[in-house]
Design a protein around this motif. Structure first.
Motif, mmCIF file in Angstrom:
data_model
loop_
_atom_site.group_PDB
_atom_site.id
_atom_site.type_symbol
_atom_site.label_atom_id
_atom_site.label_comp_id
_atom_site.label_asym_id
_atom_site.label_seq_id
_atom_site.Cartn_x
_atom_site.Cartn_y
_atom_site.Cartn_z
ATOM 1 N N SER A 237 0.826 -1.202 0.000
ATOM 2 C CA SER A 237 0.000 0.000 0.000
ATOM 3 C C SER A 237 0.864 1.258 0.000
ATOM 4 C CB SER A 237 -0.950 -0.002 1.210
ATOM 5 O OG SER A 237 -0.214 -0.243 2.375
ATOM 6 N N VAL A 238 1.965 1.201 0.757
ATOM 7 C CA VAL A 238 2.857 2.362 0.774
ATOM 8 C C VAL A 238 3.455 2.572 -0.602
ATOM 9 C CG1 VAL A 238 4.987 3.288 1.699
ATOM 10 C CG2 VAL A 238 3.391 2.147 3.205
ATOM 11 N N ALA A 239 3.936 1.479 -1.184
ATOM 12 C CA ALA A 239 4.551 1.581 -2.504
ATOM 13 C C ALA A 239 3.538 2.098 -3.513
ATOM 14 C CB ALA A 239 5.094 0.225 -2.936
ATOM 15 N N ALA A 240 2.341 1.595 -3.434
ATOM 16 C CA ALA A 240 1.310 2.018 -4.374
ATOM 17 C C ALA A 240 1.010 3.491 -4.172
ATOM 18 C CB ALA A 240 0.039 1.189 -4.156
ATOM 19 N N LEU A 241 0.912 3.898 -2.902
ATOM 20 C CA LEU A 241 0.604 5.298 -2.629
ATOM 21 C C LEU A 241 1.709 6.209 -3.148
ATOM 22 C CD1 LEU A 241 -1.345 7.272 -1.371
ATOM 23 C CD2 LEU A 241 -0.071 7.075 0.766
ATOM 24 N N SER A 242 2.980 5.826 -2.873
ATOM 25 C CA SER A 242 4.060 6.730 -3.298
ATOM 26 C C SER A 242 4.162 6.742 -4.823
ATOM 27 C CB SER A 242 5.389 6.351 -2.639
ATOM 28 O OG SER A 242 5.840 5.128 -3.127
ATOM 29 N N THR A 243 3.918 5.598 -5.463
ATOM 30 C CA THR A 243 3.929 5.592 -6.926
ATOM 31 C C THR A 243 2.804 6.476 -7.450
ATOM 32 O OG1 THR A 243 4.706 3.343 -6.810
ATOM 33 C CG2 THR A 243 3.951 4.100 -8.950
ATOM 34 N N ALA A 244 1.649 6.358 -6.796
ATOM 35 C CA ALA A 244 0.517 7.175 -7.226
ATOM 36 C C ALA A 244 0.867 8.648 -7.070
ATOM 37 C CB ALA A 244 -0.721 6.840 -6.386
ATOM 38 N N MET A 245 1.526 8.983 -5.959
ATOM 39 C CA MET A 245 1.926 10.367 -5.738
ATOM 40 C C MET A 245 2.860 10.843 -6.834
ATOM 41 S SD MET A 245 0.716 11.971 -3.227
ATOM 42 C CE MET A 245 -0.365 11.691 -1.856
ATOM 43 N N ALA A 246 3.853 9.974 -7.146
ATOM 44 C CA ALA A 246 4.841 10.355 -8.154
ATOM 45 C C ALA A 246 4.157 10.559 -9.496
ATOM 46 C CB ALA A 246 5.918 9.280 -8.253
ATOM 47 N N LEU A 247 3.340 9.570 -9.887
ATOM 48 C CA LEU A 247 2.691 9.677 -11.189
ATOM 49 C C LEU A 247 1.705 10.834 -11.192
ATOM 50 C CD1 LEU A 247 2.231 5.904 -11.982
ATOM 51 C CD2 LEU A 247 3.878 7.497 -12.961
ATOM 52 N N GLY A 248 1.030 11.014 -10.054
ATOM 53 C CA GLY A 248 0.082 12.123 -9.961
ATOM 54 C C GLY A 248 0.793 13.455 -10.117
ATOM 55 N N GLY A 249 1.944 13.560 -9.476
ATOM 56 C CA GLY A 249 2.707 14.805 -9.573
ATOM 57 C C GLY A 249 3.146 15.060 -10.996
ATOM 58 N N LEU A 250 3.654 14.009 -11.627
ATOM 59 C CA LEU A 250 4.101 14.173 -13.006
ATOM 60 C C LEU A 250 2.921 14.523 -13.912
ATOM 61 C CD1 LEU A 250 6.644 11.242 -13.358
ATOM 62 C CD2 LEU A 250 7.152 13.675 -13.287
ATOM 63 N N PHE A 251 1.784 13.861 -13.630
ATOM 64 C CA PHE A 251 0.595 14.114 -14.430
ATOM 65 C C PHE A 251 0.160 15.571 -14.272
ATOM 66 C CE2 PHE A 251 -4.027 14.413 -14.789
ATOM 67 C CZ PHE A 251 -4.172 14.034 -16.105
ATOM 68 N N MET A 252 0.200 16.033 -13.030
ATOM 69 C CA MET A 252 -0.201 17.414 -12.799
ATOM 70 C C MET A 252 0.759 18.365 -13.494
ATOM 71 S SD MET A 252 -1.364 19.059 -9.271
ATOM 72 C CE MET A 252 -1.097 20.785 -9.003
ATOM 73 N N GLY A 253 2.070 18.007 -13.471
ATOM 74 C CA GLY A 253 3.047 18.801 -14.197
ATOM 75 C C GLY A 253 2.678 18.884 -15.668
ATOM 76 N N TRP A 254 2.248 17.722 -16.197
ATOM 77 C CA TRP A 254 1.855 17.708 -17.606
ATOM 78 C C TRP A 254 0.595 18.545 -17.818
ATOM 79 C CZ3 TRP A 254 -2.681 15.695 -19.764
ATOM 80 C CH2 TRP A 254 -2.709 15.705 -21.173
ATOM 81 N N TRP A 255 -0.349 18.391 -16.885
ATOM 82 C CA TRP A 255 -1.627 19.079 -17.001
ATOM 83 C C TRP A 255 -1.409 20.591 -17.064
ATOM 84 C CZ3 TRP A 255 -6.439 17.440 -17.891
ATOM 85 C CH2 TRP A 255 -7.507 18.330 -17.655
ATOM 86 N N VAL A 256 -0.508 21.085 -16.204
ATOM 87 C CA VAL A 256 -0.322 22.532 -16.132
ATOM 88 C C VAL A 256 0.611 23.030 -17.225
ATOM 89 C CG1 VAL A 256 0.429 24.452 -14.669
ATOM 90 C CG2 VAL A 256 -0.740 22.491 -13.661
ATOM 91 N N TYR A 257 1.714 22.275 -17.433
ATOM 92 C CA TYR A 257 2.748 22.826 -18.306
ATOM 93 C C TYR A 257 2.904 22.077 -19.629
ATOM 94 C CZ TYR A 257 4.132 25.425 -14.216
ATOM 95 O OH TYR A 257 4.142 26.251 -13.153
ATOM 96 N N GLY A 258 2.405 20.856 -19.704
ATOM 97 C CA GLY A 258 2.683 20.055 -20.884
ATOM 98 C C GLY A 258 1.506 19.973 -21.843
ATOM 99 N N ARG A 259 0.289 20.046 -21.288
ATOM 100 C CA ARG A 259 -0.920 19.875 -22.100
ATOM 101 C C ARG A 259 -0.976 20.974 -23.156
ATOM 102 N NH1 ARG A 259 -6.434 21.385 -20.305
ATOM 103 N NH2 ARG A 259 -5.164 22.550 -18.868
#
Lengths: 696, 102
Positions: free
Chosen positions: A545-567
């Motif tokens: 669960s920890v690994a999944a959460l931290s991966t989700a955080m990482a991917l979420g962060g990258l996704f948000m980076g894309w959403w704001v700056y990459g899209r």
């Protein structure tokens, strides 16, 4: 091989001396000497590491030791010694290799610099400092090398001292870390007073630790171990740029980029973490003491604090600087909750991927500078660039560099994924180990505990980390070029991209040394450590669960980076979408106004003190005293002249002369010049003498 | 044989005459002659004592010969000085010769 451990820091030192004293006019030779020396150190180091692993060297009694008498202090000797134990071994694995990569990279990066030889001399001295720190077997030597690095840091941050900002940054770094160093020094002095030794092996003997933990400081009610550990931690806070002494590190980016990579990201700043790891038995000596809580709090707070600042910075290196502070916070926090192995593991992986990211950013800056020159040379694009002075570090002026600098882009991407903690890159494994440890500890201790605090803050920081790294990649490499400089940028020379590729390899795969299933790293480091601290060193089980959460955080962060700056990529002249956050953005962009706060409080206070003391000295007390002493002296000499010298001394001299004169005048009368008078005198004298002779 | 005291009396008389001459005469040449008389009185004493006290030694005679030699040199130098003074000052009156007055 182990017998040669002392040579590891010595070779770069010799290189420094040779370059400074002899080779400096020859640029090529200077850099070759520096690189040759560090390569030799690297080979030796890895040899030592291999042997240490093969011989299963442990901590404490089972470490390899080499000693020589050094400084006599009364009836004691400070011994100069090297020590190889697993902690040293993992540091020796990382430090010389990263140094070597950065040295090679510097050949390309510093190519045009007039002070090329001096640069290589300084970084050689720096390598000596770091390697010496790692192999030192006592805190005294450690402090010496620690200070050598502080000096090198100062010299290299201010390397381009023509720039006033660089000069000031060097000074700021030196003075800020000095605050921590003084606290640390007081800790070391107390430790020496209490135990009479600074050698690790003696200090961390169970009975010594026990005594330190049992006896309390008079007046404070704390055990000595707690107080000393907290003071030593002060040094780590300064060196590893933890809150509240973090302010120097972002400014340190004024130095050349290889320096930022070497000193202010990969190695020197991790010296603070290393110090805490090295003296960890002292921290762990008192169970549930405030010292570990302090460490955990500072680390976790810094991790989140710095990562929030990083999302609002435009300077490509400053983002990485705040990221470094944040990642160092991870390590410190991990140590604070007892995740010793995870902290050291993160230190190693972080060194590789942060060096990679910094060198990548250096490559980008290098490309941008070349692009700028080229654009200026061909004369196009001047009309829409005149608005703002050119800054090669400004991410707002980049964009679309992926096509121009493919090697830099791909390696940078690897570094980004490693830092963000995406499976299976190195950062994931080390960060996950920290988070898993925190999670498990807080399940154990409940929600109102340090581990929960640490876990919460670090997980949030992980999200922000991924976000600002995503932002950086999208702003820098993707989209369309936003300036002429970016349009004309091109790939850096091979001496620069080569190290990038090597480091990228490690950033991608180093994590497999410490996967939860086959944790070779844990075995290496924890083995033998239970002599000192048994309870903290059980391997952390993998927690899905920890690994999944931290991966989700990482991917979420990258996704948000894309959403704001990459899209929808930023266009030239457009402002950062994050400005929509309003006051919060301003607050973050200005780094929570910590610098301003210090200027208004600490610096003002110090200046006020100086002025007061100046007044004390110059106007009211010291100078008047000095003046009064002078006036008294003059008065005294005048009185002496009038009442002693003139009447007594002069009188005596003149009196003698006058007496002589008087006698002379009297005797002169006897000298008639007539022979018969003389003869008469002779006769009378003879008669008198005869009379005396006959009738006496 | 004449007793020793006779010689001594003669020598003493001679010495006194010489001394008187040396002290009282104004003529420089006469003063030199007085000195000469005193020296010869001494010679007389030396020879007399030699003959009466230690006739087997030659010391007395040798002394006398030395004194005679020195007296000759003294007379020569003294007369030369007087001559030089006379040439420059036209006088040999010792009362007037006081160049060395302090």
């Amino acid at each position: 091989m182990l017998q040669l451990t002392w040579l590891i820091p010595f070779i770069p030192l010799a290189a420094f001396a040779v370059i400074v004293l002899w080779a400096y006019p020859r640029r090529q030779l200077s850099s070759s000497i520096a690189i040759g020396a560090i390569a030799l150190s690297w080979v030796l180091s890895w040899g030592v590491v291999a042997q240490a692993i093969a011989q299963r060297l442990g901590m404490g009694e089972r470490a390899f030791h080499l000693l020589a008498d050094w400084v006599p202090t009364g009836d004691m000797w400070f011994r100069m010694g090297v020590q190889v134990d697993p902690l040293t071994a993992v540091m020796l694995f990382m430090v010389p290799f990263v140094c070597l990569m950065i040295f090679i990279y510097s050949v390309g990066y510093m190519e045009k610099d007039p002070r090329y030889s001096r640069f290589f001399a300084y970084i050689s001295l720096f390598a000596c400092g770091m390697l010496g720190l790692v192999v030192a077997d006592n805190l005294f030597m450690l402090l010496v090398f620690w200070e050598i690095m502080g000096l090198c840091s100062y010299l290299l941050i201010g390397f381009w001292f023509e720039k006033p900002s660089a000069m000031k940054a060097g000074l700021k770094a030196f003075l800020t870390t000095r605050v921590g160093d003084v606290i640390m020094l007081s800790g070391l002095l107390l430790l020496y007073v209490q135990t009479g030794t600074l050698t690790f092996a003696d200090l961390f003997a169970p009975e010594t630790l026990h005594r330190l933990a049992e006896t309390t400081v008079p007046g404070l009610g704390l055990p000595w171990a707690t107080l000393i550990a907290m003071l030593i931690f002060g040094g780590a806070v300064g060196k590893s740029a933890q809150f509240p002494l973090h302010v120097w590190l972002p400014d340190a980016m004024e130095g050349p980029t290889p320096v930022s990579a070497l000193i202010h990201a990969a190695t020197m700043v991790s010296a603070g973490v290393y110090l805490v790891a090295r003296t960890f038995p002292l921290f762990a000596a008192v169970e549930h003491g405030p010292q570990l809580g302090l460490v955990a709090f500072i680390g976790a707070f810094t991790a989140l604090f710095a990562s929030t600042i990083a999302i609002a910075q435009d300077d490509i290196k400053r983002v990485l600087a705040y990221s470094t502070i944040s990642q160092l916070g991870y390590m410190i926090a991990a140590l604070g909750i007892g995740a010793y192995v995870a902290a050291v593991f993160h230190l190693i992986t972080h060194a590789f991927f942060k060096a990679l990211l910094f060198l990548g950013s250096g490559s980008v800056i290098h490309g941008m500078e070349h692009g700028h020159h080229e654009a200026a040379h061909y004369g196009h694009g001047k009309h829409h660039e005149e608005a703002k002075p050119f800054d090669p570090n400004d991410m707002m002026g980049m964009g679309g560099l992926k096509a121009k600098m493919p090697t830099t882009f791909w390696t940078f991407l690897v570094g980004t994924l490693a830092l963000a903690g995406v499976v299976p890159f190195a950062g994931f494994w080390s960060k996950d180990e920290i988070l898993a440890h925190a999670y498990e500890a807080f399940l154990h201790e409940g929600v109102v505990s340090w581990p929960f605090f640490v876990w919460l803050l670090l997980t949030l920081a992980a999200f922000l980390t991924a976000f600002y790294m995503g932002r950086q990649v999208f702003l820098t490499f993707l989209g369309e070029p936003r300036t002429e400089a970016a349009r004309h940028a091109h790939e850096s020379p091979r001496s620069m991209t080569g190290p990038l590729v090597v480091l990228a390899f490690f950033a991608a795969f180093l994590g497999f040394a410490g996967t939860p299933w086959a944790n070779a790293f844990h075995h290496l480091l924890a083995e033998g450590y239970e002599v000192w601290v048994p309870e903290v060193l059980h391997a952390t089980p993998f927690n899905l669960s920890v690994a999944a959460l931290s991966t989700a955080m990482a991917l979420g962060g990258l996704f948000m980076g894309w959403w704001v700056y990459g899209r929808r990529p930023l266009q030239a002249g457009e402002v950062d979408p994050a400005t929509r956050l309003g006051a919060l953005y301003t607050l973050l962009r200005n780094k929570y106004y910590v610098d301003e706060f210090y200027r208004a409080t600490v610096i003002r206070f110090v200046l006020w003190c100086s002025e007061t003391f100046f007044g004390f000295d110059d106007k009211w007390v010291v100078d008047p005293i000095v003046d009064a002493v002078g006036a008294f002296g003059r008065w005294l000499s005048d009185a002496l002249r009038r009442f002693v010298d003139t009447p007594v001394v002069d009188g005596a001299v003149n009196g003698v002369a006058r007496a002589m004169d008087f006698c002379g005048r009297g005797l002169r009368l006897t000298q008639t010049g007539r022979v018969q008078n003389y003869l008469l005198v002779v006769l009378v004298t003879v008669l008198l003498l005869m009379g005396l002779y006959l009738y006496w | 044989m004449v007793p020793l005291s006779w010689y001594l009396v003669v020598a003493a008389a001679l010495f006194c005459i010489g001394l008187y001459g040396a002290l009282a005469r104004r003529n420089g040449v006469a003063v030199l002659m007085g000195v000469e008389l005193m020296l010869n009185a001494v010679n007389l004493n030396l020879v007399a004592f030699w003959r009466y006290v230690a006739p087997h030694d030659l010391a007395g005679q040798v002394f006398a010969i030395f004194v005679i030699t020195v007296a000759a040199a003294e007379a020569a130098v003294g007369l030369a000085i007087l001559l030089a003074i006379y040439r420059s000052r036209e006088t040999v009156n010792v009362e007037e010769i006081d160049e060395m007055k302090g």
